[in-house]
Scaffold this motif. Structure first.
Motif, PDB file in Angstrom:
ATOM      1  N   LEU A  21      10.593  10.274  -0.959  1.00 47.60           N
ATOM      2  CA  LEU A  21       9.309  10.005  -1.811  1.00 47.60           C
ATOM      3  C   LEU A  21       8.335   9.303  -0.728  1.00 47.60           C
ATOM      4  CD1 LEU A  21      10.354   8.927  -5.133  1.00 47.60           C
ATOM      5  CD2 LEU A  21       9.638  11.240  -4.426  1.00 47.60           C
ATOM      6  N   LEU A  22       7.052   9.624  -0.898  1.00 49.72           N
ATOM      7  CA  LEU A  22       6.196   8.716  -0.314  1.00 49.72           C
ATOM      8  C   LEU A  22       5.462   7.984  -1.682  1.00 49.72           C
ATOM      9  CD1 LEU A  22       4.121   7.483   1.685  1.00 49.72           C
ATOM     10  CD2 LEU A  22       2.913   9.584   1.502  1.00 49.72           C
ATOM     11  N   GLU A  23       5.576   6.656  -1.768  1.00 47.47           N
ATOM     12  CA  GLU A  23       5.086   6.108  -2.914  1.00 47.47           C
ATOM     13  C   GLU A  23       3.716   5.317  -2.380  1.00 47.47           C
ATOM     14  OE1 GLU A  23       6.375   2.445  -6.048  1.00 47.47           O
ATOM     15  OE2 GLU A  23       7.747   3.253  -4.639  1.00 47.47           O
TER      16      GLU A  23
ATOM     17  N   LEU B 123       8.496  14.455  -0.740  1.00 48.62           N
ATOM     18  CA  LEU B 123       8.556  14.814   0.547  1.00 48.62           C
ATOM     19  C   LEU B 123       9.807  15.958   0.731  1.00 48.62           C
ATOM     20  CD1 LEU B 123       8.235  11.822   2.600  1.00 48.62           C
ATOM     21  CD2 LEU B 123       6.474  13.437   1.978  1.00 48.62           C
ATOM     22  N   SER B 124       9.904  16.724   1.691  1.00 50.72           N
ATOM     23  CA  SER B 124      10.831  17.698   1.811  1.00 50.72           C
ATOM     24  C   SER B 124      12.062  16.988   2.342  1.00 50.72           C
ATOM     25  CB  SER B 124      10.735  18.857   2.461  1.00 50.72           C
ATOM     26  OG  SER B 124      10.488  18.420   3.954  1.00 50.72           O
ATOM     27  N   ALA B 125      13.379  17.350   2.399  1.00 53.49           N
ATOM     28  CA  ALA B 125      14.504  16.791   2.735  1.00 53.49           C
ATOM     29  C   ALA B 125      14.708  16.882   4.667  1.00 53.49           C
ATOM     30  CB  ALA B 125      15.779  17.107   2.239  1.00 53.49           C
ATOM     31  N   GLU B 126      13.651  17.355   5.267  1.00 55.01           N
ATOM     32  CA  GLU B 126      13.912  17.479   6.573  1.00 55.01           C
ATOM     33  C   GLU B 126      13.157  16.522   7.154  1.00 55.01           C
ATOM     34  OE1 GLU B 126      12.976  21.540   8.054  1.00 55.01           O
ATOM     35  OE2 GLU B 126      13.071  22.262   5.740  1.00 55.01           O
ATOM     36  N   VAL B 127      13.957  15.825   8.192  1.00 57.58           N
ATOM     37  CA  VAL B 127      13.614  14.720   8.779  1.00 57.58           C
ATOM     38  C   VAL B 127      12.564  14.944   9.853  1.00 57.58           C
ATOM     39  CG1 VAL B 127      14.123  12.543  10.169  1.00 57.58           C
ATOM     40  CG2 VAL B 127      15.701  13.349   8.213  1.00 57.58           C
ATOM     41  N   SER B 128      12.802  15.956  10.795  1.00 58.66           N
ATOM     42  CA  SER B 128      12.181  16.136  12.109  1.00 58.66           C
ATOM     43  C   SER B 128      10.844  16.803  11.890  1.00 58.66           C
ATOM     44  CB  SER B 128      13.074  17.090  12.909  1.00 58.66           C
ATOM     45  OG  SER B 128      13.403  18.358  12.371  1.00 58.66           O
ATOM     46  N   ARG B 129      10.478  17.497  10.722  1.00 55.03           N
ATOM     47  CA  ARG B 129       9.422  18.246  10.630  1.00 55.03           C
ATOM     48  C   ARG B 129       8.247  17.354  10.079  1.00 55.03           C
ATOM     49  NH1 ARG B 129       8.957  21.614   5.071  1.00 55.03           N
ATOM     50  NH2 ARG B 129       6.757  21.563   5.852  1.00 55.03           N
ATOM     51  N   CYS B 130       7.009  17.954  10.154  1.00 57.97           N
ATOM     52  CA  CYS B 130       5.842  17.086   9.634  1.00 57.97           C
ATOM     53  C   CYS B 130       5.689  17.760   8.110  1.00 57.97           C
ATOM     54  CB  CYS B 130       4.567  17.619  10.597  1.00 57.97           C
ATOM     55  SG  CYS B 130       2.904  17.277   9.632  1.00 57.97           S
ATOM     56  N   HIS B 131       5.645  16.502   7.434  1.00 59.66           N
ATOM     57  CA  HIS B 131       5.609  17.101   5.731  1.00 59.66           C
ATOM     58  C   HIS B 131       3.917  16.967   5.434  1.00 59.66           C
ATOM     59  CE1 HIS B 131       9.728  15.590   5.261  1.00 59.66           C
ATOM     60  NE2 HIS B 131       9.391  14.694   6.252  1.00 59.66           N
ATOM     61  N   VAL B 132       3.572  18.295   5.049  1.00 61.72           N
ATOM     62  CA  VAL B 132       2.023  18.529   4.476  1.00 61.72           C
ATOM     63  C   VAL B 132       2.160  18.485   3.169  1.00 61.72           C
ATOM     64  CG1 VAL B 132       0.193  19.984   4.856  1.00 61.72           C
ATOM     65  CG2 VAL B 132       1.783  19.648   6.937  1.00 61.72           C
ATOM     66  N   ILE B 133       1.260  17.532   2.498  1.00 60.54           N
ATOM     67  CA  ILE B 133       1.282  17.418   1.040  1.00 60.54           C
ATOM     68  C   ILE B 133      -0.417  17.494   0.601  1.00 60.54           C
ATOM     69  CG2 ILE B 133       3.277  16.541   0.611  1.00 60.54           C
ATOM     70  CD1 ILE B 133       2.336  13.532   0.929  1.00 60.54           C
ATOM     71  N   ASP B 134      -0.554  17.980  -0.370  1.00 56.94           N
ATOM     72  CA  ASP B 134      -2.130  18.007  -0.836  1.00 56.94           C
ATOM     73  C   ASP B 134      -2.256  16.555  -1.287  1.00 56.94           C
ATOM     74  OD1 ASP B 134      -2.613  20.613  -0.213  1.00 56.94           O
ATOM     75  OD2 ASP B 134      -1.943  21.271  -2.268  1.00 56.94           O
TER      76      ASP B 134
ATOM     77  N   PRO C 146       0.844  -1.185  -0.142  1.00 56.72           N
ATOM     78  CA  PRO C 146       0.063   0.070   0.024  1.00 56.72           C
ATOM     79  C   PRO C 146       0.929   1.261   0.086  1.00 56.72           C
ATOM     80  CG  PRO C 146      -0.740  -1.401   1.795  1.00 56.72           C
ATOM     81  CD  PRO C 146       0.548  -2.085   1.010  1.00 56.72           C
ATOM     82  N   VAL C 147       1.923   1.305   0.662  1.00 58.20           N
ATOM     83  CA  VAL C 147       2.872   2.342   0.805  1.00 58.20           C
ATOM     84  C   VAL C 147       4.282   1.872   0.950  1.00 58.20           C
ATOM     85  CG1 VAL C 147       2.549   2.301   3.213  1.00 58.20           C
ATOM     86  CG2 VAL C 147       3.123   4.455   2.083  1.00 58.20           C
ATOM     87  N   SER C 148       5.133   2.758   0.550  1.00 54.46           N
ATOM     88  CA  SER C 148       6.707   2.647   0.464  1.00 54.46           C
ATOM     89  C   SER C 148       7.229   3.879   0.724  1.00 54.46           C
ATOM     90  CB  SER C 148       7.192   2.124  -0.936  1.00 54.46           C
ATOM     91  OG  SER C 148       6.697   0.908  -1.142  1.00 54.46           O
ATOM     92  N   PHE C 149       8.260   3.954   1.491  1.00 50.52           N
ATOM     93  CA  PHE C 149       9.009   5.140   1.693  1.00 50.52           C
ATOM     94  C   PHE C 149      10.396   5.297   1.380  1.00 50.52           C
ATOM     95  CE2 PHE C 149       5.609   4.373   5.174  1.00 50.52           C
ATOM     96  CZ  PHE C 149       5.140   5.532   5.137  1.00 50.52           C
ATOM     97  N   TRP C 150      11.072   6.229   0.664  1.00 49.20           N
ATOM     98  CA  TRP C 150      12.317   6.432   0.122  1.00 49.20           C
ATOM     99  C   TRP C 150      12.840   7.511   0.812  1.00 49.20           C
ATOM    100  CZ3 TRP C 150      14.031   3.448  -4.251  1.00 49.20           C
ATOM    101  CH2 TRP C 150      13.074   2.630  -4.875  1.00 49.20           C
ATOM    102  N   PHE C 151      14.267   6.950   1.171  1.00 47.01           N
ATOM    103  CA  PHE C 151      14.921   8.169   2.200  1.00 47.01           C
ATOM    104  C   PHE C 151      16.388   8.131   1.157  1.00 47.01           C
ATOM    105  CE2 PHE C 151      11.939   6.114   4.835  1.00 47.01           C
ATOM    106  CZ  PHE C 151      11.775   7.035   5.690  1.00 47.01           C
TER     107      PHE C 151
END
Length: 262
Positions: free
Chosen positions: A122-124, A137-148, A106-111
């Motif tokens: 990326l969020l796949e 996704l932005s390159a900041e680890v500690s923040r909350c990533h808000v995406i439409d 359902p979901v994959s995370f790329w770092f």
């Protein structure tokens, strides 16, 4: 983040409206250090790449459709170049493998593994209609990533609102939250978390055995929860045409005569 190995954990879904609904199920997922998968040599022959095995990872299951010979890291860099972002020399991928040839992620995370902080890239997302979409996704680890939200995933949620993506510190566990807010109000909370174990024949065998014991992967759980939501009165929505350029795999929407008549 560990370079390569297995996670044993769970997925948690909690809906707040228009009716409350919560469920969780146990999962096994993996983290890979791309392009080098030498850490999984200790898990052979239970684990395999681009071949049938009790647990397997296939490059073609990730990102852009392309020949099997194109590696997952090449696919990642293709996506980054298309978005005008710098390429990476190595990446960590958290995803769901195939079990005995079958699987659904359902979901994959790329770092970005070349950065000291292992920054998110990326969020796949895959839906049950055979479509695939990416969120940058932005390159900041500690923040909350808000995406439409621009991709149709569940037939019980319209394509609107925003995702709030958070990662917990990598301390031997992986924990990611993807919360959906619509009209500035929480609608859905989703968590993937698990405890890490190094790649070995034992860790691979036990993960495969758990899959055999349960007799299923994530997809049937998703279908079952859809039936429960319908019993609670939620009506499924028609899948719209995919219009986002970040939808990498798109299928034409199913059309039924009963919808054409209204």
């Amino acid at each position: 983040m560990p370079p390569a190995g297995f996670y044993r954990g769970e997925v948690i879904h909690a809906r707040t409206r228009p009716t409350r609904h919560e469920f969780r199920y146990n999962v096994d997922f993996i983290v890979l250090d791309l392009p080098d998968l030498s850490a999984f040599a200790a898990a052979k022959p239970v684990f395999g790449r681009n071949r049938f095995a009790p647990i397997s990872f296939h490059d073609r299951d990730q990102l852009v459709p392309s020949p099997d010979s194109v590696t997952a890291l090449d696919r990642l860099n293709h996506v980054l170049v298309q978005a005008g972002r710098p390429t990476v020399t190595s990446a960590r991928l958290v995803t769901f493998p195939r079990f005995f040839g079958f699987g659904f992620s359902p979901v994959s995370f790329w770092f970005d593994a070349s950065s000291q902080s292992c920054a998110p890239l990326l969020l796949e997302v895959n839906n049950t209609f055979g479509e695939r979409h990416i969120y940058h996704l932005s390159a900041e680890v500690s923040r909350c990533h808000v995406i439409d939200k621009t991709f149709f995933v569940s037939p019980f949620n319209a394509t609107r609102g925003s995702y709030h993506v958070r990662f917990a510190p990598f301390d031997g566990r992986f924990s990611a939250r993807v919360d959906l807010e619509v009209e500035d109000r929480p609608l859905l909370f989703t968590t993937l978390r698990g405890q890490f174990s190094h790649a070995s024949r034992w860790s691979a065998t036990t993960a495969a055995a758990r899959c055999l014991a349960s007799g299923t992967t994530a997809l049937p759980f998703i279908w079952l929860q859809g039936l429960k939501l319908r019993k609670k009165g939620l009506k499924p929505l028609m899948r719209p045409n995919s219009v986002s350029t970040d939808t990498l795999v798109s299928e034409p929407p199913r059309t039924y005569k009963r919808h054409q008549d209204h």
